[in-house]
Design an enzyme around this catalytic site. Sequence first.
Site, PDB file in Angstrom:
ATOM      1  N   SER A  15      72.601  81.322   5.240  1.00 45.63           N
ATOM      2  CA  SER A  15      71.320  81.867   5.024  1.00 45.63           C
ATOM      3  C   SER A  15      70.398  81.636   5.957  1.00 45.63           C
ATOM      4  O   SER A  15      69.543  82.660   6.583  1.00 45.63           O
ATOM      5  CB  SER A  15      70.796  81.557   3.577  1.00 45.63           C
ATOM      6  OG  SER A  15      70.596  80.470   3.484  1.00 45.63           O
ATOM      7  N   HIS A 113      66.406  70.566   7.840  1.00 43.92           N
ATOM      8  CA  HIS A 113      66.860  69.665   6.801  1.00 43.92           C
ATOM      9  C   HIS A 113      66.018  69.967   5.450  1.00 43.92           C
ATOM     10  O   HIS A 113      64.918  70.348   5.526  1.00 43.92           O
ATOM     11  CB  HIS A 113      66.805  68.292   7.164  1.00 43.92           C
ATOM     12  CG  HIS A 113      67.098  67.196   6.024  1.00 43.92           C
ATOM     13  ND1 HIS A 113      68.519  67.046   5.918  1.00 43.92           N
ATOM     14  CD2 HIS A 113      66.358  66.361   5.214  1.00 43.92           C
ATOM     15  CE1 HIS A 113      68.658  65.957   4.970  1.00 43.92           C
ATOM     16  NE2 HIS A 113      67.301  65.632   4.309  1.00 43.92           N
TER      17      HIS A 113
END
Length: 206
Positions: A15, A113
């Site tokens: 994504s 992250h």
Amino acid sequence: MERTHVAVLASGRGSNFEALARACAGRGFPARIVLLVTDNPEAGALKIARAHRIDAVVVDCGHRPGSMSRGSSDEILRMCRDRGVDLICLAGFMRIVGGCLLEEFAGRMMNIHPALLPSFRGLHAQLQAIEYGVKVSGCTVHLVDPGVDTGPIVIQRAVPVLQDDTEDSLSERILAEEHAAYPEAVRLFAEGRIRLEGRKVLIKDA
Ligand code: GRF
């Protein structure tokens, strides 16, 4: 001016890769994705690459989970050189990149992250945040250094952690911010607005 050439390395759903591909397809965006590399022949990212007509390659990175065989980093490096890649974006790439690939792309490799680093490095960052009991988490785009999730921070976006959050619900809210943060970081890089001072990333005004 020639747009910045980006290679994306992704192992799964993709994504973030898709968010980058959409941004790059936008009018006037200063970067374009010239290559998707995956270590997983089943990666959703491959389908996204096809839909966006982005060159995609599956590379066998070896059997040791989390690390890359020497041959596979050499192969990726060669492909990046051939395509004139300026920036490598790790987007859910489940292996630690090091060796000659990181050396050649030092300062030109980013990762995303799903936590506010330096908190909650490594896997299941969203669950780590819930279990620790923080009230705010988020996402971080950082330059890659030889450590795991330790490199200089380019962009962070905060997300509240709700009392009834599960790993899935928090991940979903953080992901929405990731999809905005990563293209923003790539834009900053492509516009030459990122400068490193020690371990601090300084961002020039537009
Ligand atoms: C994202 O949460 C990213 O922050 C982490 O791995 C996940 C990848 O998701 N590094 P996707 O494959 O980009 O959908």
